[in-house]
Design a protein around this motif. Structure first.
Motif, PDB file in Angstrom:
ATOM      1  N   LEU A 137       1.342  -1.158   0.133  1.00 49.56           N
ATOM      2  CA  LEU A 137       0.030  -0.239  -0.161  1.00 49.56           C
ATOM      3  C   LEU A 137       1.060   0.803  -0.160  1.00 49.56           C
ATOM      4  O   LEU A 137      -0.039   2.009  -0.593  1.00 49.56           O
ATOM      5  N   ARG A 138       2.449   0.706   0.943  1.00 46.00           N
ATOM      6  CA  ARG A 138       2.868   2.090   0.630  1.00 46.00           C
ATOM      7  C   ARG A 138       2.719   2.714  -0.875  1.00 46.00           C
ATOM      8  O   ARG A 138       3.594   3.974  -0.954  1.00 46.00           O
ATOM      9  N   TRP A 139       3.522   1.683  -1.032  1.00 44.67           N
ATOM     10  CA  TRP A 139       4.423   1.434  -2.856  1.00 44.67           C
ATOM     11  C   TRP A 139       3.249   2.758  -3.648  1.00 44.67           C
ATOM     12  O   TRP A 139       4.179   3.533  -4.542  1.00 44.67           O
ATOM     13  N   GLN A 140       1.951   1.965  -3.584  1.00 49.01           N
ATOM     14  CA  GLN A 140       1.297   2.260  -4.281  1.00 49.01           C
ATOM     15  C   GLN A 140       0.988   3.491  -4.217  1.00 49.01           C
ATOM     16  O   GLN A 140       0.496   4.458  -5.179  1.00 49.01           O
ATOM     17  N   TRP A 141       0.796   4.763  -2.327  1.00 50.28           N
ATOM     18  CA  TRP A 141       0.451   5.818  -2.313  1.00 50.28           C
ATOM     19  C   TRP A 141       1.780   6.916  -2.887  1.00 50.28           C
ATOM     20  O   TRP A 141       1.498   7.539  -3.257  1.00 50.28           O
ATOM     21  N   GLN A 142       3.011   5.930  -3.243  1.00 51.44           N
ATOM     22  CA  GLN A 142       4.465   6.764  -3.147  1.00 51.44           C
ATOM     23  C   GLN A 142       3.848   6.733  -4.375  1.00 51.44           C
ATOM     24  O   GLN A 142       5.418   7.591  -4.878  1.00 51.44           O
ATOM     25  N   GLY A 143       3.816   6.007  -5.834  1.00 53.90           N
ATOM     26  CA  GLY A 143       3.469   5.945  -6.658  1.00 53.90           C
ATOM     27  C   GLY A 143       5.029   5.101  -7.060  1.00 53.90           C
ATOM     28  O   GLY A 143       4.585   5.359  -8.497  1.00 53.90           O
TER      29      GLY A 143
END
Length: 143
Positions: A137-143
């Motif tokens: 999820l963090r990777w997704q939020w960070q693009g």
């Protein structure tokens, strides 16, 4: 293109996707500003790790797993005329050991496939499963 490459002689080493990208960019530089380049490949055919083990074999060196994860590689493939929808066989991710433990994603739309696969991972603690989901999820939020 950098002024350092104007009228330069460049050796492109390797016929994999990185070498292909370098050769393509050198070839398509603005007229009169591109470098002269020569492509060197030790294998009998281009492709690097993405080539088949034998020309008539369905087996390759495993690069097929990674190509779909690299947007720039997919973009280059499309730029040089590869129809990625027909050229690539997309299968759900399976990272399991012979005893069946590990990760197996179902053939569902993203991100439901990853959620179900991680939650159902055999042999993983709940802490490990939740940690991977949180990191993803963090990777997704960070693009």
């Amino acid at each position: 293109m950098s002024s350092a490459l104007m009228n330069a002689r460049v050796a492109v080493i390797g016929g994999g996707w990185s070498g292909a990208a370098a050769a393509w960019h050198l070839h398509h530089a603005r007229p009169g500003q591109g470098a002269r380049w020569t492509w060197f490949e030790t294998a009998p055919q281009l492709g690097g790790r993405a080539r088949r083990l034998k020309p008539d074999s369905p087996l390759d060196n495993g690069q097929h797993i990674l190509i779909g994860a690299y947007r720039d590689t997919l973009g280059l493939m499309r730029t040089v005329g590869v129809d990625t929808e027909t050229a690539l066989l997309r299968l759900p991710l399976v990272l399991q050991t012979p005893d069946g433990s590990g990760l197996r994603l179902p053939p569902w739309p993203a991100p439901l496939d990853a959620l179900a696969g991680v939650l159902g991972a055999k042999g993983w603690s709940w802490h490990a499963r939740l940690s991977l989901l949180w990191t993803s999820l963090r990777w997704q939020w960070q693009g």
